[in-house]
Design a protein around this motif. Structure first.
Motif, mmCIF file in Angstrom:
data_model
loop_
_atom_site.group_PDB
_atom_site.id
_atom_site.type_symbol
_atom_site.label_atom_id
_atom_site.label_comp_id
_atom_site.label_asym_id
_atom_site.label_seq_id
_atom_site.Cartn_x
_atom_site.Cartn_y
_atom_site.Cartn_z
ATOM 1 N N ASN A 63 37.854 48.188 44.592
ATOM 2 C CA ASN A 63 37.544 48.820 43.304
ATOM 3 C C ASN A 63 36.085 48.608 42.907
ATOM 4 O OD1 ASN A 63 37.664 46.216 42.467
ATOM 5 N ND2 ASN A 63 39.488 46.459 41.202
ATOM 6 N N LEU A 65 34.050 46.152 42.780
ATOM 7 C CA LEU A 65 33.499 44.999 42.078
ATOM 8 C C LEU A 65 32.341 44.446 42.897
ATOM 9 C CD1 LEU A 65 36.625 43.102 40.687
ATOM 10 C CD2 LEU A 65 34.969 44.479 39.435
ATOM 11 N N ARG A 91 38.910 52.948 38.824
ATOM 12 C CA ARG A 91 39.257 51.526 38.728
ATOM 13 C C ARG A 91 40.517 51.315 37.906
ATOM 14 N NH1 ARG A 91 33.438 48.945 37.358
ATOM 15 N NH2 ARG A 91 32.851 48.195 39.434
ATOM 16 N N PHE A 98 43.650 38.251 40.080
ATOM 17 C CA PHE A 98 42.677 37.323 40.649
ATOM 18 C C PHE A 98 43.278 35.937 40.854
ATOM 19 C CE2 PHE A 98 40.590 40.524 38.124
ATOM 20 C CZ PHE A 98 39.449 40.880 38.832
ATOM 21 N N ASN A 102 41.858 35.071 35.113
ATOM 22 C CA ASN A 102 40.876 35.860 34.356
ATOM 23 C C ASN A 102 41.467 36.582 33.152
ATOM 24 O OD1 ASN A 102 39.175 34.975 36.312
ATOM 25 N ND2 ASN A 102 38.943 36.946 37.335
ATOM 26 N N PHE A 104 41.847 37.290 29.109
ATOM 27 C CA PHE A 104 40.875 37.278 28.012
ATOM 28 C C PHE A 104 41.241 36.135 27.077
ATOM 29 C CE2 PHE A 104 41.254 41.940 29.122
ATOM 30 C CZ PHE A 104 40.191 41.895 30.007
ATOM 31 N N GLN B 140 36.398 37.124 33.678
ATOM 32 C CA GLN B 140 36.961 37.972 32.625
ATOM 33 C C GLN B 140 36.296 39.333 32.627
ATOM 34 O OE1 GLN B 140 37.573 36.576 28.583
ATOM 35 N NE2 GLN B 140 37.226 34.501 29.309
ATOM 36 N N GLU B 142 34.981 40.785 35.256
ATOM 37 C CA GLU B 142 35.512 41.521 36.411
ATOM 38 C C GLU B 142 36.905 42.064 36.102
ATOM 39 O OE1 GLU B 142 35.265 38.942 39.787
ATOM 40 O OE2 GLU B 142 33.156 39.492 40.088
ATOM 41 N N ALA B 143 37.697 41.262 35.393
ATOM 42 C CA ALA B 143 39.039 41.728 35.032
ATOM 43 C C ALA B 143 38.935 42.976 34.160
ATOM 44 C CB ALA B 143 39.804 40.627 34.310
ATOM 45 N N ALA B 144 38.029 42.927 33.178
ATOM 46 C CA ALA B 144 37.869 44.066 32.283
ATOM 47 C C ALA B 144 37.430 45.302 33.068
ATOM 48 C CB ALA B 144 36.845 43.745 31.197
ATOM 49 N N SER B 146 37.950 45.893 36.224
ATOM 50 C CA SER B 146 39.001 46.378 37.112
ATOM 51 C C SER B 146 40.101 47.080 36.315
ATOM 52 C CB SER B 146 39.567 45.243 37.968
ATOM 53 O OG SER B 146 40.389 44.416 37.186
#
Ligand SMILES: Nc1ncnc2c1ncn2[C@@H]1O[C@H](COP(=O)(O)OP(=O)(O)O)[C@@H](O)[C@H]1O
Ligand SMILES: [Mg+2]
Lengths: 259, 242
Positions: A63, A65, A91, A98, A102, A104, B140, B142-144, B146
């Motif tokens: 994706n 990154l 994406r 992960f 990760n 929030f 975080q 990267e999570a957002a 993705s």
């Protein structure tokens, strides 16, 4: 009717994820060497290989990154651009889980799951919350919905992360060593959720060191070493009679404990 | 809190030096100039609130520019912060009042003061937000990404809320510092004047002595303490658990 069926069949031929001739460098380090991979709808692909072989980089490349130096990434027939709205859209169609969760950290568990559907997909708040509660129920953490991530165990956090991905109704989910940061007693609960997902036909790409799990859920095993895919095989074949010498060495190095 | 202590010490020292030599009692000053003190306090509050609000708005905007995926924006924002973080308030005020008219820009005294005491805190506001941002785990972000968030969505949902929450204490200090900087207003003719200006006013109309300053100092001080207390309360409430 027949024509619709034909079109549906044709659609099924288009891989959900396709990587074509991907090359990637970190400085002078050639981390991905002409990698080709295609993942069909509903397929579970497990990526195995020694540490540093490029598994995470490959996963993150899907994706974007990570930037790439050459090659093409195609998501369900659409070429993934380097940047812009289309990149964000593609994406959003591919979930990612992960190693370090990760989540929030400033948001409640419920908000962690609803935020992307609400802001990216414009789902109304109430609808998003109902769906989030259903997903949290499904991964077994509905009772934690109003806590913040810091109050949860690692296993619970990872299940929330999976729910967060599912809330976007992704076409596929990528997992990068989802259980490697977990205490042993919590690994099972996360693998159970993943096994269930695989059983329901979710398309998944999983980097893992859990060999029993890999053998159980994989439709296909990919062995990586030194930035190249050295072997693609069925799990039965791969674990009993790997074709490449390096895969044999790797499996032997894991010892009886893992096998 | 730091500012409050500093003020307290100044007041104590002033007391020791001047006690007994003041020409007017606090009581006499308050009966004669009470109304003026009130409107001066109000002027200071108004300037503080306006400057801080503007500084936060500009600070947030500049911070977003500093992390934007567009290099010229980042460079412009960085330049802005360097300039206003390092220029003395008095120098900026003098520039606005005396130099701008040469460029055919004549601003009212009020606007000059407000501009000076907004621009400088806005640079500090951005610095504090950047520091707050550094507490966010890159994972975080990267999570957002993705999840399909665009830069704006990422900033709005993940980056800014956490940067703000983890810089509440610095913002509290900034608010107090902004209030103390409003004393620059005493350097230009304003009507009604601010809390520092009132001291000069009284001393040109009566013999207020250091007591006239004392009253202003107490008002600054009490305000600073209240701001500090409210700030720590907010901080405890919104701090991100990790
Ligand atoms: N951000 C980075 N910068 C430089 N080198 C990196 C970076 N990320 C990974 N690498 C290197 O790239 C190689 C592959 O890493 P990775 O994909 O994480 O491997 P794996 O997940 O299989 O352990 C390793 O040699 C690693 O040190
Ligand atoms: Mg890895």
């Amino acid at each position: 009717m027949a024509q619709e069926q034909k079109r549906a069949d044709a659609a099924r031929q288009v891989p959900v994820i396709e990587l074509r001739h991907i090359d990637k460098y970190f400085g002078s380090l050639h981390v991905l060497k002409d990698v080709n991979l295609s993942v069909q709808r509903g397929e579970v692909v497990v990526i195995i290989g020694p540490s540093g072989s490029g598994k995470s980089t490959l996963c993150r490349t899907i994706n974007r990154l990570e930037t790439i130096d050459a090659g093409e990434i195609i998501i369900d027939g659409a070429v993934m651009p380097e940047e812009g709205k289309m990149l964000a859209k593609l994406r959003s169609e591919i979930g990612m889980v992960f190693q370090s969760f990760n989540l929030f950290e400033h948001k409640s568990i419920l908000d962690n799951v609803t935020i992307a559907p609400r802001d990216v997909l414009r789902v109304p708040r109430k609808e998003a919350q109902e769906e989030a509660m259903r997903l949290l129920e499904r991964v077994g953490v509905a009772d934690q919905a109003h806590k913040v991530p810091a109050q949860l165990s690692g296993g619970q956090k990872q299940r929330v992360a999976i729910a967060r991905s599912l809330a976007m109704h992704p076409k596929a989910i990528l997992f990068d060593e989802p259980t490697s940061a977990l205490d042993p007693e919590m690994i099972g609960e996360v693998l159970d959720v993943m096994t269930e997902l695989a059983g329901e036909g979710m398309t998944m790409v999983i980097v893992t060191h859990e060999m029993n799990f890999a053998r159980r859920v994989a439709d296909r095993v990919i062995f990586m070493d030194g930035g190249s895919i050295l072997e693609e095989n069925t799990p039965q074949e791969f674990f009993s009679a790997p074709r490449s010498q390096r895969a044999r060495d790797f499996l032997n190095s894991l010892g009886d404990r893992e096998r | 809190m730091k500012y409050a202590c500093l003020l307290g010490r100044t007041i104590r020292e002033a007391f020791v030096k001047e006690y007994g030599t003041c020409s007017m009692s606090i009581y006499a000053l308050l009966t004669q100039f009470g109304d003026r003190y009130l409107s001066a306090l109000f002027t200071t509050y108004k300037l503080t609130a306006a400057a801080f609000a503007l500084a936060v708005v500009i600070g947030v905007a500049v911070t977003v520019m500093r992390i934007a995926p567009v290099k010229p924006l980042r460079m412009a924002a960085e330049f802005y912060v360097q300039v206003f973080r390092n220029i003395p308030g008095a120098a900026l005020l003098i520039f606005l009042v005396y130099a701008l008219p040469y460029l055919d820009i004549v601003l009212s005294y009020y606007v000059c003061v407000l501009t000076a005491i907004t621009l400088i805190p806005s640079a500090f506001c951005s610095e504090y937000l950047m520091a707050g941002m550094n507490t966010i785990d890159p994972g975080q972000i990267e999570a957002a990404r993705s999840l399909g968030m665009t830069f704006a969505q990422l900033v709005r949902n993940v980056v800014l809320p956490q940067a703000v929450r983890s810089s509440v204490l610095q913002m509290t200090n900034l608010l107090v510092a902004t209030m103390l900087t409003t004393a620059l207003a005493s350097q230009v003719p304003l009507n009604p004047t601010d809390l520092t200006g009132i001291v000069s006013y009284i001393n040109t109309h009566a013999v207020g002595g250091v007591t006239a300053f004392l009253i202003s100092a107490v008002l600054y001080c009490v305000t600073a303490v209240v701001i500090g207390q409210v700030g720590s309360l907010i901080d405890r409430k919104v701090r991100v658990l990790r």
